[in-house]
Enzyme design. Structure first.
Site, PDB file in Angstrom:
ATOM      1  N   LYS A  22       3.033   6.173  -6.089  1.00 28.73           N
ATOM      2  CA  LYS A  22       2.131   5.440  -5.183  1.00 28.73           C
ATOM      3  C   LYS A  22       2.933   4.415  -4.382  1.00 28.73           C
ATOM      4  O   LYS A  22       2.810   4.339  -3.156  1.00 28.73           O
ATOM      5  CB  LYS A  22       1.059   4.705  -5.983  1.00 28.73           C
ATOM      6  CG  LYS A  22       0.278   3.661  -5.195  1.00 28.73           C
ATOM      7  CD  LYS A  22      -0.792   2.966  -5.977  1.00 28.73           C
ATOM      8  CE  LYS A  22      -0.309   1.790  -6.759  1.00 28.73           C
ATOM      9  NZ  LYS A  22      -0.130   0.541  -5.992  1.00 28.73           N
ATOM     10  N   ASN A  23       3.793   3.638  -5.078  1.00 25.38           N
ATOM     11  CA  ASN A  23       4.477   2.531  -4.403  1.00 25.38           C
ATOM     12  C   ASN A  23       5.656   2.986  -3.560  1.00 25.38           C
ATOM     13  O   ASN A  23       6.333   2.151  -2.953  1.00 25.38           O
ATOM     14  CB  ASN A  23       4.888   1.473  -5.428  1.00 25.38           C
ATOM     15  CG  ASN A  23       3.655   0.796  -6.018  1.00 25.38           C
ATOM     16  OD1 ASN A  23       2.553   0.962  -5.502  1.00 25.38           O
ATOM     17  ND2 ASN A  23       3.841   0.069  -7.101  1.00 25.38           N
ATOM     18  N   CYS A 116      -6.164 -10.232  -4.393  1.00 22.14           N
ATOM     19  CA  CYS A 116      -6.700  -9.153  -5.208  1.00 22.14           C
ATOM     20  C   CYS A 116      -6.892  -9.705  -6.618  1.00 22.14           C
ATOM     21  O   CYS A 116      -6.692 -10.883  -6.875  1.00 22.14           O
ATOM     22  CB  CYS A 116      -5.752  -7.971  -5.208  1.00 22.14           C
ATOM     23  SG  CYS A 116      -4.284  -8.272  -6.167  1.00 22.14           S
ATOM     24  N   ARG A 121      -2.138 -13.027  -2.942  1.00 19.52           N
ATOM     25  CA  ARG A 121      -1.055 -12.101  -2.569  1.00 19.52           C
ATOM     26  C   ARG A 121      -0.548 -12.534  -1.189  1.00 19.52           C
ATOM     27  O   ARG A 121      -0.877 -11.957  -0.181  1.00 19.52           O
ATOM     28  CB  ARG A 121      -1.571 -10.658  -2.554  1.00 19.52           C
ATOM     29  CG  ARG A 121      -2.149 -10.184  -3.874  1.00 19.52           C
ATOM     30  CD  ARG A 121      -1.104  -9.992  -4.967  1.00 19.52           C
ATOM     31  NE  ARG A 121      -0.173  -8.932  -4.679  1.00 19.52           N
ATOM     32  CZ  ARG A 121      -0.412  -7.640  -4.974  1.00 19.52           C
ATOM     33  NH1 ARG A 121      -1.556  -7.303  -5.498  1.00 19.52           N
ATOM     34  NH2 ARG A 121       0.475  -6.723  -4.701  1.00 19.52           N
ATOM     35  N   ASP A 305       4.217  -4.140 -13.495  1.00 16.65           N
ATOM     36  CA  ASP A 305       3.171  -3.112 -13.520  1.00 16.65           C
ATOM     37  C   ASP A 305       3.062  -2.429 -14.878  1.00 16.65           C
ATOM     38  O   ASP A 305       2.070  -1.763 -15.147  1.00 16.65           O
ATOM     39  CB  ASP A 305       3.440  -2.048 -12.450  1.00 16.65           C
ATOM     40  CG  ASP A 305       3.362  -2.641 -11.062  1.00 16.65           C
ATOM     41  OD1 ASP A 305       3.808  -1.981 -10.106  1.00 16.65           O
ATOM     42  OD2 ASP A 305       2.865  -3.781 -10.935  1.00 16.65           O
ATOM     43  N   ARG A 397      -7.007   4.301  -7.993  1.00 14.45           N
ATOM     44  CA  ARG A 397      -6.142   3.801  -6.910  1.00 14.45           C
ATOM     45  C   ARG A 397      -4.692   4.241  -7.114  1.00 14.45           C
ATOM     46  O   ARG A 397      -3.949   4.415  -6.163  1.00 14.45           O
ATOM     47  CB  ARG A 397      -6.195   2.273  -6.853  1.00 14.45           C
ATOM     48  CG  ARG A 397      -7.443   1.690  -6.236  1.00 14.45           C
ATOM     49  CD  ARG A 397      -7.272   0.187  -6.050  1.00 14.45           C
ATOM     50  NE  ARG A 397      -5.961  -0.106  -5.546  1.00 14.45           N
ATOM     51  CZ  ARG A 397      -5.194  -1.124  -5.991  1.00 14.45           C
ATOM     52  NH1 ARG A 397      -5.648  -1.929  -6.924  1.00 14.45           N
ATOM     53  NH2 ARG A 397      -3.986  -1.328  -5.501  1.00 14.45           N
TER      54      ARG A 397
END
Ligand code: EPZ
Length: 420
Positions: A22-23, A116, A121, A305, A397
């Site tokens: 994803k990142n 978030c 952020r 994470d 997500r």
């Protein structure tokens, strides 16, 4: 799906191919704007955050469509330079589009990306670096009005190694005349992946993975065909699941060098881990052991994470593990939900002390955020009885299909529409 049911107490067995990162795909999708032609992104994961990025590209007039597990983005037809507030609010990391739009169009209009669940952020480092390159940025009423008749390369020193700021400035620097050096750059593997993608489009970027990234800008870029790296946090999730539930698994495409701090902790917990170019094998038998203090830090330190995910694997360990969350202000929201399952965790500021318990009980628990939700899946696999996870949209997500993957490893897991 917004609920997941897990019957705990079943050890894991089998193999799964780890999805694309994803990142990595999120900054690469922003970078397609610089290509100005057709990009075929193979192995692109189907994620809510990818859907949000696709809608941003389409909102800018680009043509994007899926071709199986590949995403075809053609940005030759890009017409706009403004991203709506609604689109900006769907994904916190949408700020990553700013540098590319500015470099391509000389203008960019977007709202301030919201905070978030992890806390504020900020993007002050992004904006400072863009101003260093010559952008004029007016912040007014929550909106960013940006213009850059010309971007000029120079040295930019980041106050901290921000992943997003490094990526945003790499993209803007591709559109700048001359050489840009980003010092104190973030060193994450996803930044190396972005460099490889940009160079496949004809850019000249070097140094990614070190703290000095050098971009020779002003080159005309073109489309390409690219396969992004596998998702190291998804791989860490499934390794922690095996640690929690016991088992013998193989993660195809996972690269241990991308998550060495996580596998080091799992080895301390008693997991037998081996890896080669094909992937990572992990065998965990019996109750995990507590591990040495886990302090999150920019890469190559322990990834923030993976903090919740490793914590979930250790709540049933023998002994006590201390966690220190140094990246985000509010990243222990999963703790209260783990305590509902019987965990013994004490949080004080940035520190969480996890005292292992012998038994966890299945419970109804709420997913508070993306990685917190994944952590609840890990803990539920080790709990006795059934757990019902709700608000699982957060998990979608970043995980293409956690039910499919954990099910392929033998977990008793099903997804369901939320009961009202
Ligand atoms: C990226 O977020 C990841 N997201 C995050 O993954 C990850 O947790 C984070 O890097 C750290 O590794 C994506 O890549 C899409 P940062 P990013 O800028 O770029 C502060 C997940 O679960 N900061 O490195 O937003 C910031 O507040 C997500 O997949 C500033 O102060 O992270 C934070 O405390 C969550 N000013 C720290 O730096 C700025 O201008 C690290 O943020 C930018 C950041």
């Amino acid at each position: 799906m917004s609920e997941i049911l897990i019957q705990g107490g079943v050890s894991l067995e089998g193999e799964v191919c780890v999805q694309g990162a994803k990142n990595s795909v999120l900054p690469i999708l922003a970078a397609t704007i610089l290509a100005g032609g057709e990009v075929l992104l193979e192995g692109c994961p189907h994620l809510r955050d990818v859907d949000a990025s696709v809608d941003i590209l389409r909102g800018l007039g680009c043509r994007v469509r899926w071709e199986g597990d590949a995403l075809l983005a053609d940005t030759a037809s890009m017409t706009g330079c403004a991203i709506s507030d609604a689109l900006m609010r769907r994904m916190r990391s949408s700020a990553i589009f700013l540098g590319a739009v500015l470099a391509r169009c000389g203008r960019a209009e977007m709202s301030y990306p919201g905070g978030c669940e992890l806390g504020p952020r900020p993007i002050d480092l992004h904006l400072a670096g863009l101003r260093d390159l010559g952008a004029q940025i007016r912040e007014e009423g929550g909106f960013l009005h940006c213009s850059a008749a010309r971007l000029t390369g120079r040295e930019i020193v980041l106050a901290l190694p921000s992943v997003g700021a490094t990526e945003n400035l790499m993209l803007a620097a591709c559109g700048a005349q001359g050489v840009t050096v980003i010092s104190n750059a973030a060193r994450e593997p996803e930044i190396v992946d972005l460099q490889e993608f940009l160079n496949a489009c004809g850019a000249d970027v070097a140094g990614a993975g070190s703290s000095a990234v050098v971009i020779r800008g002003g080159r005309k870029l073109h489309g390409c065909r690219y396969r992004c790296m596998s998702d190291r946090i998804v791989a860490a999730t499934y390794l922690c699941a095996a640690c929690a539930a016991g088992g013998d698994i193989f993660l195809r495409r996972a690269r241990e060098e991308h998550l060495a701090t996580v596998t080091a902790s799992l080895r301390q917990a008693g997991c037998a881990i081996t890896s080669d170019t094909a992937g990572i094998a992990c065998r965990c038998i019996g109750r995990p052991r507590a591990v040495r203090p886990v302090r999150t830090a920019p890469y190559p330190g322990f990834p923030t994470d993976a903090q919740a995910i490793l914590m979930a694997a250790l709540v049933r360990s023998e002994g006590t593990t201390v966690f220190e969350e140094n990246i985000f202000e509010n990243r222990y929201r999963h703790v209260d939900e783990l305590i509902r399952m019987g965990a013994d965790i004490r949080v004080s500021g940035r520190t969480a002390v996890v005292t292992g318990v012998e038994h966890l009980s299945g419970a109804a628990v709420r997913c508070t955020d993306l990685r917190g939700g994944a952590a609840l899946c890990v803990a539920a696999l080790a709990a006795e009885g059934e757990s019902r996870l709700f608000e699982t949209g957060h998990i979608e997500r970043g995980y293409e299909d956690i039910v499919r993957d954990l099910g392929a490893l033998g977990a008793r897991i099903t997804g369901a529409e939320e009961r009202n």
